[in-house]
Design an enzyme around this catalytic site. Structure first.
Site, mmCIF file in Angstrom:
data_model
loop_
_atom_site.group_PDB
_atom_site.id
_atom_site.type_symbol
_atom_site.label_atom_id
_atom_site.label_comp_id
_atom_site.label_asym_id
_atom_site.label_seq_id
_atom_site.Cartn_x
_atom_site.Cartn_y
_atom_site.Cartn_z
ATOM 1 N N THR A 28 0.797 -1.220 0.000
ATOM 2 C CA THR A 28 0.000 0.000 0.000
ATOM 3 C C THR A 28 0.837 1.281 0.000
ATOM 4 O O THR A 28 0.315 2.350 0.332
ATOM 5 C CB THR A 28 -0.958 0.012 1.207
ATOM 6 O OG1 THR A 28 -0.190 -0.080 2.414
ATOM 7 C CG2 THR A 28 -1.952 -1.137 1.121
ATOM 8 N N ASP B 20 0.038 -5.353 3.231
ATOM 9 C CA ASP B 20 1.228 -4.780 3.841
ATOM 10 C C ASP B 20 1.133 -3.265 3.820
ATOM 11 O O ASP B 20 0.804 -2.671 2.800
ATOM 12 C CB ASP B 20 2.468 -5.221 3.063
ATOM 13 C CG ASP B 20 3.725 -4.537 3.563
ATOM 14 O OD1 ASP B 20 4.305 -5.028 4.558
ATOM 15 O OD2 ASP B 20 4.129 -3.524 2.968
ATOM 16 N N TYR C 38 3.516 5.301 5.401
ATOM 17 C CA TYR C 38 2.831 5.400 4.112
ATOM 18 C C TYR C 38 1.702 6.422 4.225
ATOM 19 O O TYR C 38 0.702 6.199 4.905
ATOM 20 C CB TYR C 38 2.275 4.050 3.671
ATOM 21 C CG TYR C 38 3.297 2.969 3.409
ATOM 22 C CD1 TYR C 38 4.666 3.216 3.428
ATOM 23 C CD2 TYR C 38 2.888 1.674 3.134
ATOM 24 C CE1 TYR C 38 5.594 2.209 3.188
ATOM 25 C CE2 TYR C 38 3.804 0.665 2.885
ATOM 26 C CZ TYR C 38 5.148 0.934 2.911
ATOM 27 O OH TYR C 38 6.061 -0.066 2.682
#
Length: 136
Positions: free
Chosen positions: A18, A47, A52
């Site tokens: 991601t 994941d 992120y």
């Protein structure tokens, strides 16, 4: 498809990463649908990492997995090296769990090694496992 064993659990060998997801509000719905399409076609492993989208990928995943059984999924997240101390790792983990809207991760990883002694990080991870917040 033959399953593989990860952290003591058998899952299908294809997962979803991601990185760069959850960063843009105008693609949010498409990204949720992309994750759901994967899950509808047998993907179990997702994941992500606290870095992120500064946590936005974890929020996106929470939205995407709502209609699915949590026990069927295998969620991985990663702690930043700067947050890998005994003091900070539990805070980062709790923040990830809150964003993911779950009470445990199947696997929690150190994203990469930097200044915090590895022994300290391992101790913090073991404490989290003993609390049931991570499986491995």
């Amino acid at each position: 498809m033959k399953k593989v064993k990860i952290a003591g659990r058998e899952v299908l060998p294809i997962g979803l990463g991601t990185l760069n997801m959850g960063d843009k509000s105008d693609t949010f719905d498409q990204e949720v649908q992309a994750i759901r399409t994967g899950l509808d076609n047998g993907v179990q492993l997702i994941d992500t990492a606290e870095m992120y989208g500064s946590g936005n990928a974890e929020k996106l995943i929470a939205s995407a997995i709502k209609p699915y059984s949590r026990e069927e999924l295998f969620l991985i997240s990663k702690v930043l090296p700067s947050n890998a101390s005994k003091k900070d790792l539990p805070i980062s983990l709790d923040n990830s769990l809150r964003r993911l809207e779950t009470d445990y991760l199947d696997l929690y990883l150190l994203h990469w090694k930097e200044d915090v002694p590895l022994e300290e990080t391992v101790e913090a991870l073991e404490n989290a496992r003993n609390q049931g917040k991570i499986k491995a």
